[in-house]
Design an enzyme around this catalytic site. Structure first.
Site, mmCIF file in Angstrom:
data_model
loop_
_atom_site.group_PDB
_atom_site.id
_atom_site.type_symbol
_atom_site.label_atom_id
_atom_site.label_comp_id
_atom_site.label_asym_id
_atom_site.label_seq_id
_atom_site.Cartn_x
_atom_site.Cartn_y
_atom_site.Cartn_z
ATOM 1 N N HIS A 259 0.930 -1.255 0.253
ATOM 2 C CA HIS A 259 0.111 -0.618 -0.183
ATOM 3 C C HIS A 259 1.060 0.884 -0.376
ATOM 4 O O HIS A 259 0.540 2.657 -0.112
ATOM 5 C CB HIS A 259 -0.591 0.199 1.141
ATOM 6 C CG HIS A 259 -1.763 1.633 1.262
ATOM 7 N ND1 HIS A 259 -2.890 1.305 0.345
ATOM 8 C CD2 HIS A 259 -2.028 1.757 1.841
ATOM 9 C CE1 HIS A 259 -3.442 1.928 0.515
ATOM 10 N NE2 HIS A 259 -3.482 3.027 1.955
ATOM 11 N N CYS A 260 1.925 1.250 0.156
ATOM 12 C CA CYS A 260 3.221 2.228 0.465
ATOM 13 C C CYS A 260 4.471 2.406 -0.891
ATOM 14 O O CYS A 260 3.858 3.653 -1.149
ATOM 15 C CB CYS A 260 4.346 1.814 1.690
ATOM 16 S SG CYS A 260 2.659 2.012 3.523
ATOM 17 N N ILE A 261 5.820 1.663 -1.098
ATOM 18 C CA ILE A 261 6.305 1.711 -1.763
ATOM 19 C C ILE A 261 5.461 1.924 -3.522
ATOM 20 O O ILE A 261 5.947 2.778 -4.166
ATOM 21 C CB ILE A 261 6.534 0.762 -2.039
ATOM 22 C CG1 ILE A 261 7.185 0.087 -0.461
ATOM 23 C CG2 ILE A 261 8.112 0.428 -2.937
ATOM 24 C CD1 ILE A 261 8.257 1.886 0.240
#
Length: 415
Positions: A259-261
């Site tokens: 969900h972030c990188i």
């Protein structure tokens, strides 16, 4: 009902935060719009890997609940927003969940409350988007209520660093807001770092993940080049990582996920574009990382051809479809992109994952791993879950392509 803290969004970030808050002796309630999440918590089943069933039961015994009733917000002293910030279908920032949550909070905002945003977003979100919504009913941030931003730093599945021992960056709309926010987190975090303002804290979060994004792209590009010139990239990485200074090891892989990188750098690029700035290094990294799933497909195709088998009609077994080892989350997983591409090219695709749930786009996973390993033309290890016995995979598979670099043996083909 009055409560010390309401956590809005009880997922990978919100549930561990709620546990930490409860552990500090504060009363905490979760608010989530998902009936599934509330049902899982009510049944004592944690839906994220960083909170065990026994710890969740202990939280519930001390009064922790999750509700879909937004009126619980009206009795909170502190409200922490941990809702997801993803991408639109066009690939741009999607703040729909943040806007919706803030609108819900604004309808119940009262003097003296503190509102903290933990959701990742571009610099200016707190001041330019969140604050106007909260103030539209007449209350003023920094005077009538406190407004703060503190980016989440949760790393699902990380057994070394959790909420307490990971330094917490905080910021406030005003110095008094920052002070109050710092006092809140100091109750359950060892180290609190105060940023100059909310924009600096928002930018710091994007930099953290963009740093990883760029370095992953670098080693992925090196892996592609090493394959081209016949060099063992894993031995290259091992040798380079022995240098005690000036080098931080990153591992090549099938492509970025989670969900972030894969998401945060696009928030940064979008903000830069709107400001008329060019972040060339980040753009270049995006091209490389987006290319990796296709490179894996090319390697599988070539490997099969070397063994006299075309990809079309070949039985391909993918091992691991979550975005990282020992985490069930499949959001933005490169493995799914690889699977869909292989299927589109005519491969007879199957997959197995010991921790992830069924992937709707791919259908049900295989039930008998050993049997499928024996019959598949090639097995592709994409995620090195601890549950996998690497030696068993190597000895059972007819042909094993290891993208993770974890399986020993000369008979194993590596990325």
């Amino acid at each position: 009902m009055s409560v010390d803290v309401v956590v809005v969004g009880v997922g990978y970030v919100g549930l561990p935060l709620a546990e930490a808050v409860a552990g500090a002796g504060l009363s905490v309630i979760g608010y989530d719009t998902s009936p599934r999440v509330t049902a899982e918590i009510a049944a004592g089943r944690p839906h994220v890997p960083d909170v065990s069933e026994s710890r969740l039961q202990a939280m519930r015994a001390n009064g922790f609940t999750v509700t879909t009733d937004p009126d619980v917000l009206g009795g909170a002293e502190t409200i922490v927003l941990c809702v997801p910030t993803g991408l639109t279908t066009a690939g741009g920032p999607d703040l729909a969940a943040v806007r919706g949550a803030v609108e819900t909070v604004a309808e119940r905002l009262a003097p003296g409350m503190m509102v903290i945003i933990e959701s990742t977003s571009f610099p200016g979100t707190t001041d330019e988007i969140v604050r106007p919504i909260l103030e539209k009913r007449g209350l003023t941030a920094g005077t009538d209520f406190s407004l703060a931003y503190s980016p989440e730093r949760v790393d699902p599945g990380n057994r070394r660093f959790g909420i307490r021992n990971t330094p917490k960056v905080i910021s406030g709309h005003t110095p008094s807001c920052a002070k109050r926010c710092a006092e809140f987190y100091e109750r359950f975090v060892d180290t609190v770092v105060i940023a100059r303002g909310t924009r600096e804290a928002e930018m710091a979060k994007l930099l953290e993940n963009t740093y990883r994004y760029v370095n992953i792209a670098l080693v992925n590009e090196i892996a592609i080049f090493c394959d081209q010139i016949g060099v063992d990239v894993w031995d290259v990485m091992h040798c380079a990582a022995t240098k005690p200074f000036g080098f931080t090891p990153f591992a090549p892989g099938p492509g970025v996920g989670g969900h972030c990188i894969p998401v945060d750098p696009k928030y940064l690029l979008d903000k830069a574009e709107r400001e008329g700035a060019l972040l060339g290094v980040v753009h270049a990294a995006r091209l490389v990382d987006d290319r990796m799933p296709e490179h894996v497909v090319e390697r599988v195709t070539r490997l099969l051809a070397e063994h006299g088998k075309p990809l079309r009609g070949a039985k391909v077994l993918l091992l691991g479809v979550s975005y990282k080892a020992d985490v069930p989350d499949t959001r933005e997983s490169a493995a799914i992109r690889i699977a869909l591409r292989l299927r589109a090219l005519g491969a007879e695709l199957s997959y197995h994952d010991p921790v992830a749930e069924t992937v709707p786009e791919l259908g049900p996973p295989v039930a008998d791993l050993d049997a499928t390993l024996r019959t598949a033309d090639v097995a592709v290890l994409l995620v090195a879950h601890r549950a996998y016995d690497h030696g068993r995979l190597a000895s059972t598979a007819r042909l094993l392509f290891d993208v993770t670099g974890r399986v020993p043996g000369k008979e194993v083909v590596r990325l």
